[in-house]
Motif scaffolding. Sequence first.
Motif, PDB file in Angstrom:
ATOM      1  N   ALA A 102       0.821  -1.220   0.000  1.00 27.12           N
ATOM      2  CA  ALA A 102       0.000   0.000   0.000  1.00 27.12           C
ATOM      3  C   ALA A 102       0.852   1.265   0.000  1.00 27.12           C
ATOM      4  O   ALA A 102       0.486   2.261  -0.628  1.00 27.12           O
ATOM      5  N   THR A 103       2.010   1.241   0.688  1.00 24.52           N
ATOM      6  CA  THR A 103       2.778   2.473   0.838  1.00 24.52           C
ATOM      7  C   THR A 103       3.661   2.778  -0.378  1.00 24.52           C
ATOM      8  O   THR A 103       3.966   3.944  -0.634  1.00 24.52           O
ATOM      9  N   ALA A 104       4.064   1.741  -1.125  1.00 27.08           N
ATOM     10  CA  ALA A 104       4.985   1.966  -2.259  1.00 27.08           C
ATOM     11  C   ALA A 104       4.415   2.961  -3.264  1.00 27.08           C
ATOM     12  O   ALA A 104       5.149   3.730  -3.877  1.00 27.08           O
ATOM     13  N   ASN A 105       3.100   2.944  -3.396  1.00 24.45           N
ATOM     14  CA  ASN A 105       2.424   3.860  -4.321  1.00 24.45           C
ATOM     15  C   ASN A 105       2.809   5.325  -4.085  1.00 24.45           C
ATOM     16  O   ASN A 105       2.987   6.088  -5.026  1.00 24.45           O
ATOM     17  N   ALA A 106       2.911   5.698  -2.807  1.00 29.01           N
ATOM     18  CA  ALA A 106       3.218   7.089  -2.479  1.00 29.01           C
ATOM     19  C   ALA A 106       4.721   7.347  -2.424  1.00 29.01           C
ATOM     20  O   ALA A 106       5.166   8.490  -2.427  1.00 29.01           O
ATOM     21  N   LEU A 107       5.521   6.279  -2.381  1.00 27.33           N
ATOM     22  CA  LEU A 107       6.966   6.439  -2.233  1.00 27.33           C
ATOM     23  C   LEU A 107       7.702   6.467  -3.567  1.00 27.33           C
ATOM     24  O   LEU A 107       8.814   6.969  -3.664  1.00 27.33           O
ATOM     25  N   TYR A 108       7.100   5.868  -4.599  1.00 22.67           N
ATOM     26  CA  TYR A 108       7.744   5.799  -5.913  1.00 22.67           C
ATOM     27  C   TYR A 108       6.936   6.625  -6.908  1.00 22.67           C
ATOM     28  O   TYR A 108       5.695   6.582  -6.885  1.00 22.67           O
ATOM     29  N   ASP A 109       7.643   7.345  -7.800  1.00 24.57           N
ATOM     30  CA  ASP A 109       6.955   8.158  -8.809  1.00 24.57           C
ATOM     31  C   ASP A 109       6.124   7.279  -9.725  1.00 24.57           C
ATOM     32  O   ASP A 109       5.002   7.607 -10.082  1.00 24.57           O
ATOM     33  N   LYS A 110       6.720   6.161 -10.143  1.00 29.98           N
ATOM     34  CA  LYS A 110       6.019   5.298 -11.101  1.00 29.98           C
ATOM     35  C   LYS A 110       6.374   3.853 -10.787  1.00 29.98           C
ATOM     36  O   LYS A 110       7.542   3.505 -10.680  1.00 29.98           O
ATOM     37  N   LEU A 111       5.353   3.032 -10.608  1.00 32.22           N
ATOM     38  CA  LEU A 111       5.594   1.604 -10.377  1.00 32.22           C
ATOM     39  C   LEU A 111       5.170   0.828 -11.624  1.00 32.22           C
ATOM     40  O   LEU A 111       4.174   1.184 -12.256  1.00 32.22           O
ATOM     41  N   PRO A 112       5.875  -0.275 -11.940  1.00 31.68           N
ATOM     42  CA  PRO A 112       5.486  -1.057 -13.131  1.00 31.68           C
ATOM     43  C   PRO A 112       4.241  -1.921 -12.889  1.00 31.68           C
ATOM     44  O   PRO A 112       3.908  -2.756 -13.707  1.00 31.68           O
ATOM     45  N   TYR A 113       3.608  -1.779 -11.765  1.00 31.46           N
ATOM     46  CA  TYR A 113       2.392  -2.545 -11.452  1.00 31.46           C
ATOM     47  C   TYR A 113       1.450  -1.634 -10.658  1.00 31.46           C
ATOM     48  O   TYR A 113       1.871  -0.600 -10.139  1.00 31.46           O
ATOM     49  N   PRO A 164      12.866   1.933   0.394  1.00 33.03           N
ATOM     50  CA  PRO A 164      11.552   2.576   0.268  1.00 33.03           C
ATOM     51  C   PRO A 164      10.460   1.568  -0.093  1.00 33.03           C
ATOM     52  O   PRO A 164      10.564   0.885  -1.100  1.00 33.03           O
ATOM     53  N   GLY A 165       9.457   1.495   0.753  1.00 29.32           N
ATOM     54  CA  GLY A 165       8.408   0.489   0.574  1.00 29.32           C
ATOM     55  C   GLY A 165       8.468  -0.510   1.724  1.00 29.32           C
ATOM     56  O   GLY A 165       7.509  -1.229   1.969  1.00 29.32           O
ATOM     57  N   TRP A 318      -2.189   5.888   3.925  1.00 25.74           N
ATOM     58  CA  TRP A 318      -0.761   6.198   4.025  1.00 25.74           C
ATOM     59  C   TRP A 318      -0.297   7.257   3.035  1.00 25.74           C
ATOM     60  O   TRP A 318       0.666   7.974   3.312  1.00 25.74           O
ATOM     61  N   GLY A 319      -0.970   7.382   1.888  1.00 24.32           N
ATOM     62  CA  GLY A 319      -0.553   8.384   0.895  1.00 24.32           C
ATOM     63  C   GLY A 319      -0.370   9.764   1.513  1.00 24.32           C
ATOM     64  O   GLY A 319       0.729  10.337   1.480  1.00 24.32           O
ATOM     65  N   PRO A 320      -1.431  10.329   2.135  1.00 25.89           N
ATOM     66  CA  PRO A 320      -1.298  11.671   2.725  1.00 25.89           C
ATOM     67  C   PRO A 320      -0.268  11.735   3.857  1.00 25.89           C
ATOM     68  O   PRO A 320       0.469  12.712   3.973  1.00 25.89           O
ATOM     69  N   ILE A 321      -0.193  10.677   4.680  1.00 27.04           N
ATOM     70  CA  ILE A 321       0.777  10.701   5.807  1.00 27.04           C
ATOM     71  C   ILE A 321       2.195  10.753   5.253  1.00 27.04           C
ATOM     72  O   ILE A 321       3.038  11.536   5.718  1.00 27.04           O
ATOM     73  N   ILE A 322       2.468   9.926   4.244  1.00 23.32           N
ATOM     74  CA  ILE A 322       3.821   9.868   3.668  1.00 23.32           C
ATOM     75  C   ILE A 322       4.156  11.210   3.016  1.00 23.32           C
ATOM     76  O   ILE A 322       5.246  11.751   3.227  1.00 23.32           O
ATOM     77  N   ARG A 323       3.206  11.770   2.274  1.00 27.10           N
ATOM     78  CA  ARG A 323       3.502  13.051   1.593  1.00 27.10           C
ATOM     79  C   ARG A 323       3.740  14.163   2.613  1.00 27.10           C
ATOM     80  O   ARG A 323       4.652  14.960   2.475  1.00 27.10           O
ATOM     81  N   LYS A 324       2.941  14.168   3.694  1.00 24.65           N
ATOM     82  CA  LYS A 324       3.070  15.208   4.723  1.00 24.65           C
ATOM     83  C   LYS A 324       4.398  15.068   5.469  1.00 24.65           C
ATOM     84  O   LYS A 324       4.987  16.054   5.920  1.00 24.65           O
ATOM     85  N   SER A 325       4.899  13.843   5.579  1.00 23.43           N
ATOM     86  CA  SER A 325       6.131  13.616   6.344  1.00 23.43           C
ATOM     87  C   SER A 325       7.387  13.764   5.494  1.00 23.43           C
ATOM     88  O   SER A 325       8.485  13.482   5.965  1.00 23.43           O
ATOM     89  N   ASN A 326       7.219  14.179   4.244  1.00 21.81           N
ATOM     90  CA  ASN A 326       8.363  14.327   3.334  1.00 21.81           C
ATOM     91  C   ASN A 326       9.187  13.055   3.218  1.00 21.81           C
ATOM     92  O   ASN A 326      10.398  13.084   3.282  1.00 21.81           O
ATOM     93  N   ILE A 327       8.541  11.909   3.118  1.00 21.44           N
ATOM     94  CA  ILE A 327       9.221  10.635   2.914  1.00 21.44           C
ATOM     95  C   ILE A 327       9.171  10.331   1.414  1.00 21.44           C
ATOM     96  O   ILE A 327       8.133  10.498   0.813  1.00 21.44           O
ATOM     97  N   PRO A 328      10.203   9.844   0.753  1.00 20.92           N
ATOM     98  CA  PRO A 328      11.524   9.583   1.280  1.00 20.92           C
ATOM     99  C   PRO A 328      12.346  10.856   1.441  1.00 20.92           C
ATOM    100  O   PRO A 328      12.031  11.868   0.831  1.00 20.92           O
ATOM    101  N   ASP A 329      13.391  10.738   2.261  1.00 16.49           N
ATOM    102  CA  ASP A 329      14.185  11.943   2.566  1.00 16.49           C
ATOM    103  C   ASP A 329      15.151  12.265   1.434  1.00 16.49           C
ATOM    104  O   ASP A 329      15.357  11.459   0.535  1.00 16.49           O
TER     105      ASP A 329
END
Length: 329
Positions: A102-113, A164-165, A318-329
């Motif tokens: 679920a979290t990889a979506n917000a951590l990577y710009d583009k996923l192949p899946y 990341p992920g 998790w999308g909004p939490i990750i974006r708000k926390s500036n993850i990844p650093d």
Amino acid sequence: MKVKKFLFSGIAAALTAGALLSTSALAQKDWPTKSINLIVPFAAGGPTDSVARLIAVPMGQALGQTVVVENVPGAGGTIASTKVARAAPDGYTIYLHHMGMATANALYDKLPYDPMTSFEYIGQVADVPMVLLGKKDLPANNFKELEAYIRANGSKITMANAGPGAVSQLCGLLFQSRMGVKLTNIPYKGTGPALTDLLGGQVDLLCDQTTQTIPYIKDGRVKAYGTTTLKRLPAIPNVPTLDEQGLKGFEVKVWHGMYTPKGVPKPILDKLNAALKKALNTPDVQKRLADANIDIVSQEKMTPNGLKTHLDAEINKWGPIIRKSNIPD
Ligand code: MLT
């Protein structure tokens, strides 16, 4: 004449399609006729690998074939997810992943899946709490002292994660974000090797699941600064939660799900789901999971729909939490 020829070829095509259909229905009925590959997206010896190996044996017994665990580590689990998404939809490739799905979506710009469209869902498996750990000879003996130590040393302190992920990365970076500090983050192929380095003193901190860590906490080979749960854990009641030590609302509970590539026929998914349920209801599996403070999910969550609904909710959580926390650093 032309009509007759057309009719004849139509009937022939229908017969061929019927034969193919019945062959594939037969194949589904007989499935499995060979061993099944259970892909794990992190290194051997880590928490995901341990849960996978624990359920692989009873699942294999239920299915009448061996379930072989294959570790495909790297890039926080996304290499394995890509491999599974591209595998043949014949039921011989199954996949155990945790909330990184679920979290990889917000951590990577583009996923192949796409987690919501590239897989079939078998069911949720278990929920695992995490603990913030330090190496044995770190000068800080409790969370308060750790806070002071971090303020004094900042990026000189190293924190391990599985990329990341990975939940260790999510937990570690949420911790740093809440503390307003930036440590030196060191990626590994899983928290199995990261924990080995923490035990050996090569790295200072690691946020890891309880799957392997409880014996090391109990015998003092690592320091436990706080759990990521809102309530203390029965297996380590003396370790306070991070929430009660000032990081209000700090909660990371790692859920696991089992998947196949998209397109696996329903009769095979049903057999896999029945085998998963049987494995999780085995007394030995239940005891070993309970010893590690791992909660088996309810029967309702142990279903394709239970997993899909939860995954969808977790992507949105998790999308909004990750974006708000500036993850990844
Ligand atoms: C592992 O199995 O190594 C972990 O689940 C990795 C992580 O997500 O931290």
